[in-house]
Design a protein around this motif. Structure first.
Motif, PDB file in Angstrom:
ATOM      1  N   GLN A   1       0.830  -1.208   0.000  1.00  7.80           N
ATOM      2  CA  GLN A   1       0.000   0.000   0.000  1.00  7.80           C
ATOM      3  C   GLN A   1       0.865   1.258   0.000  1.00  7.80           C
ATOM      4  N   GLN A   2       1.941   1.213   0.794  1.00 12.37           N
ATOM      5  CA  GLN A   2       2.859   2.356   0.837  1.00 12.37           C
ATOM      6  C   GLN A   2       3.502   2.559  -0.537  1.00 12.37           C
ATOM      7  N   ALA A   3       3.930   1.463  -1.156  1.00  8.80           N
ATOM      8  CA  ALA A   3       4.594   1.565  -2.458  1.00  8.80           C
ATOM      9  C   ALA A   3       3.627   2.110  -3.515  1.00  8.80           C
ATOM     10  N   ARG A   4       2.359   1.661  -3.460  1.00  9.16           N
ATOM     11  CA  ARG A   4       1.381   2.156  -4.438  1.00  9.16           C
ATOM     12  C   ARG A   4       1.139   3.647  -4.267  1.00  9.16           C
ATOM     13  N   ALA A   5       1.057   4.084  -3.017  1.00  9.43           N
ATOM     14  CA  ALA A   5       0.873   5.520  -2.751  1.00  9.43           C
ATOM     15  C   ALA A   5       2.090   6.307  -3.236  1.00  9.43           C
ATOM     16  N   ASP A   6       3.280   5.776  -2.959  1.00 14.64           N
ATOM     17  CA  ASP A   6       4.506   6.444  -3.414  1.00 14.64           C
ATOM     18  C   ASP A   6       4.552   6.517  -4.938  1.00 14.64           C
ATOM     19  N   LEU A   7       4.085   5.430  -5.581  1.00 10.34           N
ATOM     20  CA  LEU A   7       4.113   5.375  -7.043  1.00 10.34           C
ATOM     21  C   LEU A   7       3.186   6.435  -7.640  1.00 10.34           C
ATOM     22  N   ARG A   8       1.969   6.520  -7.089  1.00 10.73           N
ATOM     23  CA  ARG A   8       1.025   7.534  -7.578  1.00 10.73           C
ATOM     24  C   ARG A   8       1.624   8.931  -7.442  1.00 10.73           C
ATOM     25  N   ARG A   9       2.225   9.183  -6.272  1.00 13.67           N
ATOM     26  CA  ARG A   9       2.804  10.497  -6.020  1.00 13.67           C
ATOM     27  C   ARG A   9       3.949  10.779  -6.997  1.00 13.67           C
ATOM     28  N   ALA A  10       4.821   9.792  -7.181  1.00 11.44           N
ATOM     29  CA  ALA A  10       5.978   9.990  -8.061  1.00 11.44           C
ATOM     30  C   ALA A  10       5.534  10.198  -9.513  1.00 11.44           C
ATOM     31  N   LEU A  11       4.536   9.415  -9.952  1.00  9.88           N
ATOM     32  CA  LEU A  11       4.043   9.561 -11.328  1.00  9.88           C
ATOM     33  C   LEU A  11       3.431  10.944 -11.525  1.00  9.88           C
TER      34      LEU A  11
ATOM     35  N   ALA B   1       4.135  13.614  -9.939  1.00  9.52           N
ATOM     36  CA  ALA B   1       5.180  14.645  -9.857  1.00  9.52           C
ATOM     37  C   ALA B   1       6.206  14.495 -10.975  1.00  9.52           C
ATOM     38  N   GLY B   2       6.067  13.440 -11.779  1.00  7.45           N
ATOM     39  CA  GLY B   2       7.043  13.222 -12.850  1.00  7.45           C
ATOM     40  C   GLY B   2       8.410  12.817 -12.320  1.00  7.45           C
ATOM     41  N   GLU B   3       8.425  12.183 -11.162  1.00  8.00           N
ATOM     42  CA  GLU B   3       9.705  11.778 -10.570  1.00  8.00           C
ATOM     43  C   GLU B   3      10.054  10.347 -10.982  1.00  8.00           C
ATOM     44  N   PRO B   4      11.330   9.962 -10.823  1.00  7.04           N
ATOM     45  CA  PRO B   4      11.737   8.593 -11.168  1.00  7.04           C
ATOM     46  C   PRO B   4      10.988   7.575 -10.317  1.00  7.04           C
ATOM     47  N   ILE B   5      10.686   6.420 -10.905  1.00  4.63           N
ATOM     48  CA  ILE B   5       9.876   5.428 -10.191  1.00  4.63           C
ATOM     49  C   ILE B   5      10.582   4.088 -10.029  1.00  4.63           C
ATOM     50  N   ASP B   6      11.795   3.959 -10.577  1.00  8.21           N
ATOM     51  CA  ASP B   6      12.443   2.644 -10.597  1.00  8.21           C
ATOM     52  C   ASP B   6      12.493   1.992  -9.214  1.00  8.21           C
ATOM     53  N   GLU B   7      12.921   2.746  -8.213  1.00  7.75           N
ATOM     54  CA  GLU B   7      13.069   2.164  -6.876  1.00  7.75           C
ATOM     55  C   GLU B   7      11.712   1.751  -6.316  1.00  7.75           C
ATOM     56  N   ILE B   8      10.677   2.560  -6.587  1.00 11.53           N
ATOM     57  CA  ILE B   8       9.337   2.240  -6.083  1.00 11.53           C
ATOM     58  C   ILE B   8       8.786   0.997  -6.772  1.00 11.53           C
ATOM     59  N   VAL B   9       9.018   0.901  -8.087  1.00  5.94           N
ATOM     60  CA  VAL B   9       8.562  -0.275  -8.834  1.00  5.94           C
ATOM     61  C   VAL B   9       9.205  -1.533  -8.262  1.00  5.94           C
ATOM     62  N   ASP B  10      10.501  -1.446  -7.946  1.00  5.89           N
ATOM     63  CA  ASP B  10      11.172  -2.601  -7.325  1.00  5.89           C
ATOM     64  C   ASP B  10      10.465  -2.994  -6.028  1.00  5.89           C
ATOM     65  N   ARG B  11      10.165  -1.987  -5.194  1.00  6.61           N
ATOM     66  CA  ARG B  11       9.538  -2.257  -3.892  1.00  6.61           C
ATOM     67  C   ARG B  11       8.144  -2.834  -4.049  1.00  6.61           C
ATOM     68  N   LEU B  12       7.437  -2.387  -5.110  1.00 12.09           N
ATOM     69  CA  LEU B  12       6.058  -2.840  -5.318  1.00 12.09           C
ATOM     70  C   LEU B  12       6.007  -4.206  -6.004  1.00 12.09           C
ATOM     71  N   ILE B  13       6.788  -4.388  -7.050  1.00 11.69           N
ATOM     72  CA  ILE B  13       6.621  -5.547  -7.934  1.00 11.69           C
ATOM     73  C   ILE B  13       7.436  -6.764  -7.498  1.00 11.69           C
ATOM     74  N   LEU B  14       8.676  -6.560  -7.086  1.00 12.86           N
ATOM     75  CA  LEU B  14       9.503  -7.734  -6.776  1.00 12.86           C
ATOM     76  C   LEU B  14       8.893  -8.606  -5.675  1.00 12.86           C
ATOM     77  N   PRO B  15       8.421  -8.025  -4.536  1.00  7.06           N
ATOM     78  CA  PRO B  15       7.793  -8.893  -3.528  1.00  7.06           C
ATOM     79  C   PRO B  15       6.505  -9.546  -4.049  1.00  7.06           C
ATOM     80  N   LEU B  16       5.764  -8.813  -4.892  1.00  7.25           N
ATOM     81  CA  LEU B  16       4.536  -9.376  -5.468  1.00  7.25           C
ATOM     82  C   LEU B  16       4.866 -10.615  -6.303  1.00  7.25           C
ATOM     83  N   VAL B  17       5.879 -10.494  -7.147  1.00  7.42           N
ATOM     84  CA  VAL B  17       6.277 -11.622  -7.991  1.00  7.42           C
ATOM     85  C   VAL B  17       6.736 -12.794  -7.122  1.00  7.42           C
TER      86      VAL B  17
ATOM     87  N   SER C   1       4.703  -0.651 -17.948  1.00  5.88           N
ATOM     88  CA  SER C   1       6.034  -0.158 -17.620  1.00  5.88           C
ATOM     89  C   SER C   1       6.500  -0.674 -16.270  1.00  5.88           C
ATOM     90  N   PHE C   2       5.605  -1.283 -15.499  1.00  5.64           N
ATOM     91  CA  PHE C   2       5.981  -1.630 -14.142  1.00  5.64           C
ATOM     92  C   PHE C   2       6.707  -2.959 -14.094  1.00  5.64           C
TER      93      PHE C   2
END
Lengths: 246, 246
Positions: B85-95, B97-113, B166-167
């Motif tokens: 939930q934290q990662a999804r919120a961070d992702l929305r905020r970063a997207l 704001a046009g900020e880089p998302i690579d680190e957030i995607v790692d936090r969101l997707i790798l544990p999910l996989v 892209s995620f």
């Protein structure tokens, strides 16, 4: 338009060679008429291209679609063009040397488009007057620049299946934005003769609201059979339901 | 695996809800058995996704293919994950704001996989033991990272239809190169939530000898009906002819 020969192929498909303004052409019609028509593009040289054209024609006929093609300017039995031959030689040399080709592509393709497109339009005039054809028409294949110009200027072309190649003059990217008919674009991902990024840029530029890019593995001539099936369904979708009143 | 309900839909399709290790899932089987199976990916939330999943299931059943899906970790009625939930919120905020998302995607997707893939494999174990299923299986849909990992590690998955998003964690590009099963990749060209270039790079990276990219116009949820038809034919091609001995 003079019909020079008529062959009955299997499943009721009729193949007729014709001559129009001294340009040789071939028409294939399916058993059931009136049928929509696909103009089949090719790289030039009807005799060498015949086996592949026949395969495409048979597949379209199985969907109830007629196909026709004419010889390109300077190809096959038509008088050669010294300028085009020079441009082709220059292109081969530049590609082998890894040199820029934009100017050569302009010299090779722009005159080809200018001369060929009115010839394909004249063929449409003659062909669509036949009672076997419904009036709906599409264009399929290469050279992509001829298909693009026809898609833009010829209102009888309702849908186009284009083979993404790099040999599109830069000035034609502006034309691409003005094209609005449905497009089905085939791209061979590892096509040695193609600039992939240019093909993607061109796809992006097309103005059509319905446009599909299908990229497959393999080189220029390695289009897989299922890609041909998908292209066939694209045409069936757009040409079979839009038969015009004659 | 416990079956919790059974509904007979039209054309002989049977829908069964099941629970496996406390994970809810749904299985649709066509009238004729044994059938191959497509595992249907989705973004999480079986109840909200149900109408779309049902549509996909009906289409596959019409081709003689069974489908099944399970709830994703942290979604629907499963216990939520505070980290996700934290990662999804961070992702929305970063997207936004046009900020880089690579680190957030790692936090969101790798544990999910890491968590989801063994669950889908356990579902395969249970499902493929059913006499109604032939043993051949595919994976279809998103999250693309789950489909990629399954395509790589699960030999019972013979073909995958992936929805380019892209995620995908950067570290998984190396996995992409090792994938060798046939792939059919859908890309929505104007997907607002997608990085198109990243999707094209990912397609290029896949190691499969047969891979097809089909790009269509429209946003994330605007996949045209004919694209679904083409994907269906991809699965029919690869799963209907490869029924394994049970």
């Amino acid at each position: 338009m003079n019909f020079d020969s008529e062959c009955r192929l299997d499943e009721g498909v009729i193949e007729r060679e014709f001559t129009l303004n001294e340009i040789p052409g071939i028409l294939w019609t399916p058993a059931i008429s009136p049928a929509p028509l696909i103009l089949m593009g090719h790289p030039g040289g009807l005799r060498t291209q015949y086996p592949r054209l026949l395969g495409r024609a048979r597949r379209a006929a199985a969907d109830g679609i007629a196909t026709a093609t004419i010889e390109l300017p300077g190809s096959g039995e038509r008088p050669p063009s010294a300028d085009a031959q020079q441009a082709r030689a220059d292109l081969r040399r530049a590609l082998a040397a890894g040199e820029p080709i934009d100017e050569i592509v302009d010299r090779l393709i722009l005159p080809l488009v200018e001369q060929a497109v009115p010839e394909w339009q004249a063929a449409l005039d003659a062909l669509l007057a036949l009672p076997e054809l419904s009036g709906a028409a599409g264009y399929s294949g290469g050279p992509i620049a001829i298909g693009m110009r026809l898609a833009l200027v010829e209102p009888r072309i309702l849908a186009a299946g284009l083979f993404a190649g790099s040999f599109v003059p830069r000035v034609m990217f502006e034309e691409a934005r003005q094209i609005s008919i449905p497009l089905h674009v085939l791209l061979q991902w590892d096509d040695e003769g193609n600039d992939r990024q240019l093909a993607l840029d061109l796809f992006d530029a097309f103005g059509s609201r319905e446009k599909t890019l299908q990229a497959n593995m393999g080189g220029h001539t390695g289009v897989p059979a299922f890609a041909g099936d998908d292209a066939s369904r694209f045409f069936a979708r757009h040409l079979m339901t839009t038969g015009r009143e004659k």
